[in-house]
Design an enzyme around this catalytic site. Structure first.
Site, short mmCIF file in Angstrom:
data_model
loop_
_atom_site.label_atom_id
_atom_site.label_comp_id
_atom_site.label_asym_id
_atom_site.label_seq_id
_atom_site.Cartn_x
_atom_site.Cartn_y
_atom_site.Cartn_z
N GLU A 159 7.28 6.22 -5.81
CA GLU A 159 7.03 4.89 -4.90
C GLU A 159 8.49 4.10 -4.54
O GLU A 159 9.29 3.90 -5.59
CB GLU A 159 6.08 3.86 -5.81
CG GLU A 159 5.67 2.83 -4.85
CD GLU A 159 4.81 1.76 -5.56
OE1 GLU A 159 4.29 0.77 -4.83
OE2 GLU A 159 4.60 2.19 -6.79
N LYS B 11 0.35 1.34 1.72
CA LYS B 11 -0.40 0.80 0.56
C LYS B 11 -1.40 -0.22 0.71
O LYS B 11 -0.90 -1.31 1.38
CB LYS B 11 0.64 0.48 -0.40
CG LYS B 11 0.03 0.08 -1.84
CD LYS B 11 0.88 0.03 -2.79
CE LYS B 11 0.50 -0.24 -4.31
NZ LYS B 11 1.68 -0.50 -5.16
N CYS C 43 0.37 4.16 -6.36
CA CYS C 43 0.29 3.56 -7.49
C CYS C 43 -0.89 2.68 -7.61
O CYS C 43 -1.89 3.48 -7.95
CB CYS C 43 1.69 2.76 -7.43
SG CYS C 43 1.94 1.87 -9.25
#
Length: 271
Positions: A49, A120, A154
């Site tokens: 990430e 995200k 994540c």
């Protein structure tokens, strides 16, 4: 047979302490790794990430935010073409100066073309929520050598809905660029194995390692099979993790634990 029509996929993860605010140096490191032949024969390389800019440095993240076709992406495309492998990485994205920043991930094919791009959706804690705009769409799926791939960045991975949605849409492998802290060891040790097991798919998660501004990342990057077992896992801060994935393992896992066919409720779309 399915295994003949969809060949095995050789997946690699490069886990190493990052260089906050130094994307050119990160790219130089990657170029040296590729030139050294460590990843020869790999089909896909996954990076963590916010790999190119750093994570816990707001100034570096803002300075390193680029458009999807920015200089970092262009250089990665050239590396992908030169070495004949697909590359997926996490990055800060900004479409134009003074506009919002997204925590994003992109997959580039071996021909250098963008195969998949995702922003995200589930932002972690106050730091990310203050810095990034949330994505508004679940990850699409891309096809690589007959495999269906999707993204989960994540904190997205800690929501079971993320993986169930990808699975019911046909994902075989989920790519998870990650910046998981050392205090969240249960996520890497147990939760990610559960996500792969309960959906009968492969999961590759590339975590950050080392420390950044006093924050220790958990490392432990790995590739999990559809039976919930690790096929490969990082045992050092700087390491390449690699495994060959077979569709036969997906079929076997889903026969043994047919959650997707027995499911009487499907995750709603986030669109």
């Amino acid at each position: 047979m399915e295994s003949l029509s969809r060949p095995e996929l050789d997946v690699a993860i490069w886990q190493a302490p990052g260089l906050s605010g130094a994307p050119d140096a990160m790219l130089d490191r990657l170029a040296a790794l590729l030139d050294g032949g460590t990843l020869e024969g790999a089909d896909l390389l996954l990076l963590p990430e916010l790999w190119s800019c750093g994570y816990f440095d707001e100034t570096a993240v803002r300075a390193g935010a680029e458009p999807l076709d920015g200089p970092t992406a262009q250089r990665l495309s050239a590396l992908a073409r030169a070495h004949g492998l697909a590359i997926a990485w996490g990055h800060a994205e900004r479409e134009a100066p003074d506009q919002s920043i997204w925590n994003a991930a992109t997959l580039i094919g071996a021909d250098g073309a963008v195969l998949l791009h995702y922003r995200k959706v589930n932002l972690w804690d106050r730091y990310e929520k203050a810095l990034f705009a949330p994505g508004t769409e679940p990850s699409a799926l891309a096809t690589l050598s007959g495999w269906k791939l999707g993204f989960s960045i994540c904190y997205d991975t800690e929501f079971p809905e993320t993986f169930r949605d990808l699975a019911v849409r046909g994902a075989d492998l989920v790519l998870a660029p990650t910046a998981l802290g050392a205090e969240f060891g249960v996520v890497g040790d147990a939760l990610l194995r559960t996500r792969a097991f309960e959906n009968g798919l492969f999961l590759a998660f590339a975590n950050r390692s080392g420390c950044e501004h006093g924050y220790a990342f958990g490392a432990g990057s790995g590739i999990v099979g559809p039976d919930g077992t690790f096929l490969a896992k990082a045992e050092a801060d700087s390491v390449v993790v690699r495994a060959s994935l077979s569709h036969d393992r997906i079929a076997a896992a889903r026969r043994r634990s047919p959650y997707l066919t027995d499911l009487r409720w499907a995750a709603p779309s986030m669109a």
